[in-house]
Design an enzyme around this catalytic site. Structure first.
Site, PDB file in Angstrom:
ATOM      1  N   LYS A  86       0.832  -1.203   0.000  1.00 50.20           N
ATOM      2  CA  LYS A  86       0.000   0.000   0.000  1.00 50.20           C
ATOM      3  C   LYS A  86       0.868   1.256   0.000  1.00 50.20           C
ATOM      4  CE  LYS A  86      -2.007  -1.356   3.740  1.00 50.20           C
ATOM      5  NZ  LYS A  86      -2.882  -1.539   4.921  1.00 50.20           N
TER       6      LYS A  86
ATOM      7  N   GLY B 173      -8.222   4.151  10.493  1.00 51.43           N
ATOM      8  CA  GLY B 173      -8.880   2.904  10.127  1.00 51.43           C
ATOM      9  C   GLY B 173      -8.727   2.504   8.678  1.00 51.43           C
ATOM     10  N   THR B 174      -7.880   3.202   7.928  1.00 46.87           N
ATOM     11  CA  THR B 174      -7.759   2.934   6.500  1.00 46.87           C
ATOM     12  C   THR B 174      -7.342   1.491   6.215  1.00 46.87           C
ATOM     13  OG1 THR B 174      -7.076   5.235   6.199  1.00 46.87           O
ATOM     14  CG2 THR B 174      -6.686   3.738   4.373  1.00 46.87           C
ATOM     15  N   GLY B 175      -6.295   1.014   6.888  1.00 49.68           N
ATOM     16  CA  GLY B 175      -5.788  -0.327   6.610  1.00 49.68           C
ATOM     17  C   GLY B 175      -6.774  -1.415   6.965  1.00 49.68           C
ATOM     18  N   CYS B 176      -7.412  -1.292   8.117  1.00 50.85           N
ATOM     19  CA  CYS B 176      -8.420  -2.276   8.534  1.00 50.85           C
ATOM     20  C   CYS B 176      -9.562  -2.319   7.531  1.00 50.85           C
ATOM     21  CB  CYS B 176      -8.986  -1.915   9.903  1.00 50.85           C
ATOM     22  SG  CYS B 176      -7.773  -1.681  11.213  1.00 50.85           S
TER      23      CYS B 176
ATOM     24  N   THR C 125      -8.128   9.912   8.439  1.00 50.09           N
ATOM     25  CA  THR C 125      -7.901   8.638   7.753  1.00 50.09           C
ATOM     26  C   THR C 125      -7.744   7.463   8.724  1.00 50.09           C
ATOM     27  OG1 THR C 125      -5.515   9.116   7.696  1.00 50.09           O
ATOM     28  CG2 THR C 125      -6.830   9.764   5.767  1.00 50.09           C
TER      29      THR C 125
END
Length: 268
Positions: A175, A209-212, A207
């Protein structure tokens, strides 16, 4: 009687502020058309300013949650997030190995929160590499996590992705959200495949919580029968909209908007 939607299980920590972790996973799953279920590995006291505390759950509780869901309801895909410690990594790996053949597993190798707070013990990433990476259908490291999970400095992204594929991951999505520039580029590496997914970078600091959210969306689309490149593409579209619609909450960094599609529709 209505047919049940595809079933996706998240194995991760709880975010009391609702922006990341189990809470983000379940919101993302609902928004992307699947029934979300959960196994909590840890509980955090967390808000828009950071993580004020974290407590790992006992092994017997984690095992009991997993067996309750898998043995009765079943799963069509699994997503992992915060695993906290070497011991928890090994517990979760042992559980994942009991899944029926063919159940896709999306691994988000979470190590720090959006605010820089540690969510994985310093010695646990090697266990993730040894125990969890070989089970991953899709591994989704960000640029902070890429080096540690690959066992390199992370500067050579292509090399790190190759090492993770060699370690057993079927696909690796590197990412690029932590890069600078007007475009956010994620790169998917797989068997004979290198594919880029680009989206304009939103001018929005909220932003959390983007990865989850992205990993859960990928798991949702895999459960719905998409192949990996298509699942990543659909999830990328979803997270790009969620980041653009992220909102202020509390005094720090707010969350992405997991329900942005529904709110956009209702406003039309």
């Amino acid at each position: 009687m209505n047919a049940a939607p595809p079933r996706v299980l998240t194995i991760a920590g709880s975010d009391s502020g609702g922006g990341a972790g189990i809470q983000a996973d379940l919101k993302s799953m609902l928004a992307n058309g699947v029934h979300g279920m959960s196994v909590l590995t840890a509980i955090t006291a967390q808000n828009s300013l950071g993580v004020q505390g974290a407590w790992e759950l006992p092994e017997e509780q984690v095992r009991a949650q997993f067996r309750s869901v898998v043995d009765d309801i079943g799963v069509d895909a699994v997503k992992t997030g915060m695993l906290a410690s070497t011991a928890m990594v090994r517990v979760v790996a042992s559980l994942l190995r009991t899944l029926p053949p063919g159940v896709p597993i999306v691994v988000d190798p979470v190590s720090v929160s959006k605010h820089g707070d540690a969510l994985l013990a310093a010695d646990a990433m090697a266990a993730v590499r040894e125990e969890i990476v070989p089970l991953a259908t899709v591994l989704t490291p960000n640029l902070t996590e890429l080096g540690p999970v690959a066992g390199t400095n992370g500067e050579d992204r292509e090399l790190a992705a190759k090492l993770l594929l060699d370690a057993g991951a079927d696909w690796v999505l590197v990412k690029g959200g932590h890069d600078d520039g007007p475009v956010a580029v994620d790169v998917l590496h797989g068997p004979g495949v290198r594919r880029e997914y680009s989206a304009p970078r939103a001018d929005n600091r909220h932003t959390h919580g983007t990865g989850c959210t992205l990993a859960s969306a990928i798991a949702a689309y895999l459960a719905r029968g998409y192949d990996v490149p298509a699942a990543v593409g659909a999830a990328k579209d979803y997270i790009s909209g969620a980041v653009a619609a992220g909102f202020a909450l509390g005094g720090g960094i707010g969350p992405v908007d997991h329900g942005w599609q529904f709110r956009t529709r209702s406003d039309q």
